[in-house]
Write an enzyme that holds these catalytic residues in place. Structure first.
Site, mmCIF file in Angstrom:
data_model
loop_
_atom_site.group_PDB
_atom_site.id
_atom_site.type_symbol
_atom_site.label_atom_id
_atom_site.label_comp_id
_atom_site.label_asym_id
_atom_site.label_seq_id
_atom_site.Cartn_x
_atom_site.Cartn_y
_atom_site.Cartn_z
ATOM 1 N N ASN A 193 -10.209 -0.331 0.585
ATOM 2 C CA ASN A 193 -8.749 -0.257 0.485
ATOM 3 C C ASN A 193 -8.321 -0.812 -0.875
ATOM 4 O O ASN A 193 -8.469 -2.001 -1.139
ATOM 5 C CB ASN A 193 -8.151 -1.081 1.635
ATOM 6 N N HIS A 234 -3.367 6.909 2.815
ATOM 7 C CA HIS A 234 -3.806 5.605 2.292
ATOM 8 C C HIS A 234 -5.156 5.278 2.936
ATOM 9 O O HIS A 234 -5.330 5.412 4.144
ATOM 10 C CB HIS A 234 -2.761 4.538 2.640
ATOM 11 N N CYS A 266 0.813 -1.223 0.000
ATOM 12 C CA CYS A 266 0.000 0.000 0.000
ATOM 13 C C CYS A 266 0.845 1.273 0.000
ATOM 14 O O CYS A 266 0.316 2.360 -0.236
ATOM 15 C CB CYS A 266 -0.953 0.004 1.192
HETATM 16 N N1 ACO Z 1 -18.090 -8.598 10.341
HETATM 17 C C1 ACO Z 1 -18.426 -8.877 11.599
HETATM 18 N N2 ACO Z 1 -17.538 -9.203 12.543
HETATM 19 C C2 ACO Z 1 -16.234 -9.231 12.181
HETATM 20 C C3 ACO Z 1 -15.818 -8.960 10.877
HETATM 21 C C4 ACO Z 1 -16.798 -8.630 9.925
HETATM 22 N N3 ACO Z 1 -16.502 -8.355 8.656
HETATM 23 N N4 ACO Z 1 -14.472 -9.072 10.823
HETATM 24 C C5 ACO Z 1 -14.056 -9.401 12.058
HETATM 25 N N5 ACO Z 1 -15.131 -9.505 12.862
HETATM 26 C C6 ACO Z 1 -15.160 -9.852 14.283
HETATM 27 C C7 ACO Z 1 -13.933 -10.574 14.731
HETATM 28 O O1 ACO Z 1 -14.029 -11.952 14.427
HETATM 29 C C8 ACO Z 1 -13.951 -10.309 16.221
HETATM 30 O O2 ACO Z 1 -14.839 -11.189 16.819
HETATM 31 P P1 ACO Z 1 -14.519 -11.856 18.251
HETATM 32 O O3 ACO Z 1 -14.382 -10.693 19.204
HETATM 33 O O4 ACO Z 1 -15.711 -12.708 18.499
HETATM 34 O O5 ACO Z 1 -13.249 -12.617 18.045
HETATM 35 C C9 ACO Z 1 -14.556 -8.904 16.313
HETATM 36 O O6 ACO Z 1 -15.208 -8.670 15.055
HETATM 37 C C10 ACO Z 1 -13.561 -7.809 16.576
HETATM 38 O O7 ACO Z 1 -12.467 -8.017 15.731
HETATM 39 P P2 ACO Z 1 -11.257 -7.036 15.763
HETATM 40 O O8 ACO Z 1 -10.235 -7.560 14.819
HETATM 41 O O9 ACO Z 1 -10.873 -6.717 17.162
HETATM 42 O O10 ACO Z 1 -11.923 -5.726 15.144
HETATM 43 P P3 ACO Z 1 -11.270 -4.325 14.972
HETATM 44 O O11 ACO Z 1 -12.091 -3.320 15.665
HETATM 45 O O12 ACO Z 1 -9.800 -4.344 15.235
HETATM 46 O O13 ACO Z 1 -11.417 -4.091 13.408
HETATM 47 C C11 ACO Z 1 -10.235 -4.309 11.330
HETATM 48 C C12 ACO Z 1 -10.891 -5.036 12.489
HETATM 49 C C13 ACO Z 1 -11.264 -3.449 10.623
HETATM 50 C C14 ACO Z 1 -9.678 -5.357 10.369
HETATM 51 C C15 ACO Z 1 -9.104 -3.416 11.871
HETATM 52 O O14 ACO Z 1 -8.262 -4.165 12.709
HETATM 53 C C16 ACO Z 1 -8.258 -2.810 10.771
HETATM 54 O O15 ACO Z 1 -8.715 -1.981 10.013
HETATM 55 N N6 ACO Z 1 -6.969 -3.181 10.699
HETATM 56 C C17 ACO Z 1 -6.067 -2.608 9.719
HETATM 57 C C18 ACO Z 1 -6.324 -3.238 8.400
HETATM 58 C C19 ACO Z 1 -5.495 -2.610 7.335
HETATM 59 O O16 ACO Z 1 -5.328 -1.439 7.293
HETATM 60 N N7 ACO Z 1 -5.035 -3.467 6.426
HETATM 61 C C20 ACO Z 1 -4.405 -3.048 5.250
HETATM 62 C C21 ACO Z 1 -2.984 -2.706 5.373
HETATM 63 S S1 ACO Z 1 -2.399 -2.196 3.911
HETATM 64 C C22 ACO Z 1 -1.874 -3.406 2.847
HETATM 65 O O17 ACO Z 1 -0.724 -3.391 2.497
HETATM 66 C C23 ACO Z 1 -2.775 -4.454 2.310
#
Ligand code: ACO
Length: 312
Positions: free
Chosen positions: A269, A239, A118
């Site tokens: 993203n 980003h 990214c």
């Molecule tokens: N729908 C419903 N529930 C979900 C979903 C979904 N799509 N995805 C995860 N959950 C659940 C999880 O299983 C978890 O459940 P549990 O508590 O029973 O285990 C709960 O939601 C909370 O999960 P978290 O991972 O703690 O949620 P968080 O608030 O951290 O959000 C997210 C998750 C959106 C992925 C966040 O961590 C994030 O944005 N991370 C960065 C991602 C990113 O930027 N990636 C790209 C990098 S760039 C590249 O090079 C590709």
């Protein structure tokens, strides 16, 4: 190194996003998720899906958009760099495919891809600046393009709600009156918190913590290097990975959220494409003036990260 100072002008920008829209409601039918969860946790409402178009198709359409907007003679281009982690094939590069699709075959053109996930577009701008600075190249076409849907596991709710497809392009020429600053790094990723094999795999919370930290440090480092204060920045183009990451950067830097350009709700993203798409939309949507400073900031697999300030 990390810090670098150079010069170029943005002659034109363009983007292309596929017509097919995948909404949060559509995803509710595919995995155990809800529109409310996705919107509140990420800010994403919908994303675009290439549906058979390739990364080089998207990159070529974005490039044509940039060429047309400035009525630019494509035959002036002598450098093509594509940032992508989703090339059509392992070889040839997407850049060579774009070159062929644009019909550019004069001798002396250099075309290649880079993969910095990214942060790829910011890395590519830095490489292009150095190559323009050398005097060996006069006109650079720099593209961020991805078809992430082909490495998406649409059974994995942790990742499939986050990503989309698209491409953005800029045309650059050397211009000593327009300063460009870079603050670029990679820290490695021993624990592989973010990687792509058949599909994207990610430890979301760890990536989230990393991203929130490096957005702030990249911009602070850049401002210190350039002796800049926040009042000098017309807009920050981050980003587009998660609205909460952008909000936490806004708070940590004490820069109002209105100063950040945000289009994540429309595209999710799009990795290396997200910054050039947002740059093009920002220039279309908002009144800007010559000499305005724009800051780009990115982070991604690698783990790579960095920021860049441009003078319009
Ligand atoms: N729908 C419903 N529930 C979900 C979903 C979904 N799509 N995805 C995860 N959950 C659940 C999880 O299983 C978890 O459940 P549990 O508590 O029973 O285990 C709960 O939601 C909370 O999960 P978290 O991972 O703690 O949620 P968080 O608030 O951290 O959000 C997210 C998750 C959106 C992925 C966040 O961590 C994030 O944005 N991370 C960065 C991602 C990113 O930027 N990636 C790209 C990098 S760039 C590249 O090079 C590709």
């Amino acid at each position: 190194m990390g810090f670098d100072k150079g010069h170029f002008k943005i002659v034109s920008t363009g983007h292309y996003t596929p017509e097919a829209v995948l909404t949060n409601r559509d995803l509710e039918k595919m995995v155990d998720t809800t529109d409310e969860w996705i919107t509140s946790r990420t800010g994403i409402r919908e994303r675009r899906i290439a549906n058979g178009k390739t990364t080089s198709d998207l990159a070529t359409l974005a490039s044509r958009n940039a060429l047309e907007k400035a009525n630019y003679d494509k035959n002036d281009i002598d450098l093509i760099i594509v940032a992508t982690f989703t090339p059509d094939l392992k070889s040839p590069s997407v850049a060579c495919m774009v070159q062929a699709k644009l019909g550019l075959d004069k001798p002396g053109i250099m075309a290649f891809d880079i993969n910095a996930a990214c942060t790829g577009f910011i890395y590519a701008l830095n490489i292009a600046e150095r190559m323009l600075h050398s005097g060996l190249y006069k006109s650079a076409l720099v593209i961020g393009a991805e078809v992430i849907s082909k490495v998406m596991d649409y059974k994995d709710r942790n990742t499939c709600v986050l990503f989309g497809d698209g491409a953005g392009a800029v045309i650059l020429e050397k211009d000593e009156s327009r300063e460009v600053l870079f603050n670029i790094s990679s820290k490695g990723d021993q624990d592989l918190i973010l990687y792509v094999d058949e599909y994207i795999n990610m430890d979301g919370p760890k990536v989230y913590q990393f991203a929130s930290r490096v957005i702030e440090s990249s911009i602070r480092g850049l401002m210190e290097f350039g002796n800049m204060d926040t009042a000098m920045i017309r807009k920050i183009i981050p980003h587009q990975a998660n609205i909460r990451i952008i909000k936490s950067a806004s708070k940590a830097l004490d820069i109002p959220l209105e100063s950040f350009f945000i289009n994540i709700h429309k595209y999710g993203n799009t990795s290396a494409a997200s910054i050039p798409i947002a740059l093009d939309e920002m220039l279309e949507d908002e009144a800007t003036q010559a000499d305005d400073k724009i800051v780009l900031v990115g982070f991604g697999a690698g783990l790579t990260y960095g920021a860049c300030s441009l003078t319009l």
